[in-house]
Design an enzyme around this catalytic site. Structure first.
Site, PDB file in Angstrom:
ATOM      1  N   ASP A   1     -19.451   5.621  -4.648  1.00 60.03           N
ATOM      2  CA  ASP A   1     -18.443   5.882  -5.677  1.00 60.03           C
ATOM      3  C   ASP A   1     -18.422   4.804  -6.761  1.00 60.03           C
ATOM      4  OD1 ASP A   1     -17.659   8.226  -4.426  1.00 60.03           O
ATOM      5  OD2 ASP A   1     -16.149   7.227  -3.204  1.00 60.03           O
TER       6      ASP A   1
ATOM      7  N   SER B   1     -23.495  11.637   4.500  1.00 61.93           N
ATOM      8  CA  SER B   1     -22.220  12.044   3.906  1.00 61.93           C
ATOM      9  C   SER B   1     -21.083  11.920   4.904  1.00 61.93           C
ATOM     10  CB  SER B   1     -22.323  13.498   3.410  1.00 61.93           C
ATOM     11  OG  SER B   1     -21.032  14.008   3.152  1.00 61.93           O
TER      12      SER B   1
ATOM     13  N   GLN C   1     -18.202  12.952   4.308  1.00 58.61           N
ATOM     14  CA  GLN C   1     -17.430  14.203   4.234  1.00 58.61           C
ATOM     15  C   GLN C   1     -17.959  15.207   5.249  1.00 58.61           C
ATOM     16  OE1 GLN C   1     -17.353  15.606   0.186  1.00 58.61           O
ATOM     17  NE2 GLN C   1     -16.309  13.781  -0.549  1.00 58.61           N
TER      18      GLN C   1
ATOM     19  N   ARG D   1      -7.287  11.707   5.191  1.00 59.99           N
ATOM     20  CA  ARG D   1      -7.400  11.751   6.657  1.00 59.99           C
ATOM     21  C   ARG D   1      -6.048  11.534   7.321  1.00 59.99           C
ATOM     22  NH1 ARG D   1     -12.060  10.301   4.264  1.00 59.99           N
ATOM     23  NH2 ARG D   1     -14.043  10.675   5.332  1.00 59.99           N
TER      24      ARG D   1
ATOM     25  N   SER E   1      -9.672   8.087   0.534  1.00 62.69           N
ATOM     26  CA  SER E   1     -10.297   8.582   1.768  1.00 62.69           C
ATOM     27  C   SER E   1      -9.333   8.471   2.944  1.00 62.69           C
ATOM     28  CB  SER E   1     -11.555   7.763   2.087  1.00 62.69           C
ATOM     29  OG  SER E   1     -12.533   7.980   1.115  1.00 62.69           O
TER      30      SER E   1
HETATM   31  C1  S3P Z   1     -15.680  10.336   0.831  1.00 58.24           C
HETATM   32  C2  S3P Z   1     -17.018  10.287   1.005  1.00 58.24           C
HETATM   33  C3  S3P Z   1     -17.977  10.173  -0.084  1.00 58.24           C
HETATM   34  C4  S3P Z   1     -17.325   9.752  -1.394  1.00 58.24           C
HETATM   35  C5  S3P Z   1     -16.026  10.449  -1.639  1.00 58.24           C
HETATM   36  C6  S3P Z   1     -15.051  10.205  -0.501  1.00 58.24           C
HETATM   37  C7  S3P Z   1     -14.817  10.495   2.011  1.00 58.24           C
HETATM   38  O1  S3P Z   1     -18.622  11.425  -0.243  1.00 58.24           O
HETATM   39  O2  S3P Z   1     -18.180   9.956  -2.470  1.00 58.24           O
HETATM   40  O3  S3P Z   1     -15.421   9.986  -2.846  1.00 58.24           O
HETATM   41  O4  S3P Z   1     -13.602  10.256   1.906  1.00 58.24           O
HETATM   42  O5  S3P Z   1     -15.345  10.863   3.068  1.00 58.24           O
HETATM   43  P1  S3P Z   1     -19.925  11.788   0.652  1.00 58.24           P
HETATM   44  O6  S3P Z   1     -19.612  11.314   1.997  1.00 58.24           O
HETATM   45  O7  S3P Z   1     -20.083  13.257   0.628  1.00 58.24           O
HETATM   46  O8  S3P Z   1     -21.034  11.059  -0.017  1.00 58.24           O
END
Ligand code: S3P
Length: 434
Positions: A311, A171, A173, A33, A29
């Site tokens: 995760d 989320s 993401q 970024r 993650s």
């Molecule tokens: C992540 C957010 C999570 C996670 C993914 C990495 C991120 O997904 O499952 O492996 O880096 O923002 P969600 O935020 O969609 O649940």
């Protein structure tokens, strides 16, 4: 790359308790970024410890398509010369990476030009309306297959306007895509979350000079330019969770993982296995995780727990299969939208090792007390299913056969070298079929 990383199937047999100390790859993650914010920022940023997994490599290549120079120095540093110079000069291929495509979509929405984003057969099945809908509300044109929900996505960026948006899913993401788009919008962009999710984007925006405010589940960003900075990527706690469970499952297990990320929302699995009775400690000053094999008991996991362990659920489910009592996981419907339908693929994996599990719409019920026996598991292209199965295979009763994991090469998306670490820690024998 290790030779076992690209094996189509991995055979695992004859492991003992996991023992040893190690470092895991750079946090995935944080790595995505670090690349994207460095690309947006003016000046040259230096990133140390970037994940070498394929997911992050796809983001690195995507960044280059915007005319951003990326130089790998050979001593583990990556220099990124921002800012973005033009619309991407080709299709952005994000491979298997949901984080890569969704965060990059936020960047594309904010630039004046056309972007096409796609991925592998698994990513092209994952929902994109969760980002397409709010990015359209900000003023971008976003289209895709199946009424705009599936990649390939076609984005025409424009002058965006900041919005206040409450995603239907908790989320990081989605939140991050909107915050990145919000950097170039007119006015403030606010995301109202269902539950707090990982904070990497907020932390890193601040480090790059962005103006972000966080009030529990409400996160806002003001438009503005970013300035290059240096980023040290810490170890990935989600990868450490595999070794924590490997240590917990077999008598005599003892594992130390060093240099992990210590910020919010990423080490909740430590508290969950503590609730299960595990002997585990996480030193927040150093990022060192210490785990010893323990007798485990069942746990209840509900919706509010899920964003913090989203995760780790496959590997926690494996721990629950050997624990005493019945574990109930609910409020985890989001797992169906991961690299695989992780409720189904986790349940099928547990059954392959002899556990009893009932799938529910938003979770599963796991009967504890299983004696793990070797099984054959299809990863469904999901790295976390493959790695959990490898850990279980190394802990499964010896002399009862061999664990085979099909579609093993998915592991290279996040953890090149995983099989080597498994052999070093458990003494298991691994053979790859190409
Ligand atoms: C992540 C957010 C999570 C996670 C993914 C990495 C991120 O997904 O499952 O492996 O880096 O923002 P969600 O935020 O969609 O649940």
């Amino acid at each position: 790359m290790d030779t076992l990383d690209d094996a189509a199937s991995l055979h695992v047999t004859g492991g003992g308790p996991a023992r040893g100390s190690l470092r895991v790859p750079g946090d995935k993650s944080v790595s995505h970024r670090a690349l994207l914010l460095s690309a947006l920022a003016r000046g040259t940023s230096t990133i140390t410890g970037l994940s070498l997994g394929q997911d992050v490599t796809h983001t690195r290549r995507a960044v280059e398509r915007f005319g951003v120079g990326v130089t790998c120095t050979g001593d583990g540093r990556v220099m990124v010369a921002g800012p973005i110079r033009h619309e991407p000069d080709d299709v952005l291929d994000h491979g298997n990476a949901g984080t890569g495509i969704r965060l990059t979509a936020g960047v594309c929405a904010g630039i004046d030009g056309l972007s096409v984003l796609t991925g592998d057969q698994f990513l092209r099945r994952r929902p994109m309306d969760r980002i397409a809908e709010p990015l359209r509300a900000m003023g971008a044109t976003v289209d895709g297959r199946v009424s705009g929900d599936l990649a390939p996505l076609v984005i025409r960026g424009s002058n965006l306007t900041g919005i206040t948006y409450a995603p239907r899913q908790a989320s990081a993401q989605v939140k991050s895509a909107l915050l990145l788009a919000g950097l170039s919008a007119r006015g403030r962009t606010t995301v109202q979350e269902l539950h707090p999710t990982r904070r990497h984007t907020e932390e890193m925006l601040t480090a790059f000079g962005g103006r972000v405010t966080v009030d529990d589940t409400r996160v806002s960003v003001e438009p503005g330019e970013l300035t290059a900075t240096d980023v040290m990527v810490p170890g990935d706690p989600s990868q450490a969770a595999f070794w924590a469970v490997a240590a917990l499952l077999a008598k005599g297990g003892e594992v130390v993982v060093e240099g992990l990320y210590t910020g919010p929302g990423r080490s909740d699995f430590v508290q969950i296995v503590q609730r299960m009775g595990a002997d585990i400690g996480f030193d927040l000053a150093t990022g060192t995780l210490t785990v010893q094999s323990s007798r485990l008991r069942a746990v209840e996991i509900t919706g509010a727990d899920v964003p913090g362990i989203v995760d780790e659920i496959p590997v926690l489910a494996m721990a629950a299969a050997v624990a005493e009592g019945t574990t109930v996981i609910s409020g985890a419907a989001e797992l169906r939208a991961k690299e695989s339908d992780r409720i189904s693929s986790t349940a099928a994996m547990l059954r392959a090792f002899g556990a009893q599990v009932t799938e529910t719409e938003d979770g599963m019920v796991i009967e504890g007390g299983a004696q793990l026996r070797p099984g054959r598991v299809d990863s469904h292209g999901d790295h976390r299913i493959a790695m959990t199965a490898a850990v279980a295979g190394a802990c499964a009763a010896e002399g009862e056969g061999i664990t085979v994991i099909d579609d093993w090469d998915a592991v290279a998306t996040s953890y090149p070298g995983f099989a080597r670490h498994l052999v070093e820690l458990t003494g298991a024998a691994t053979v790859g079929d190409v």
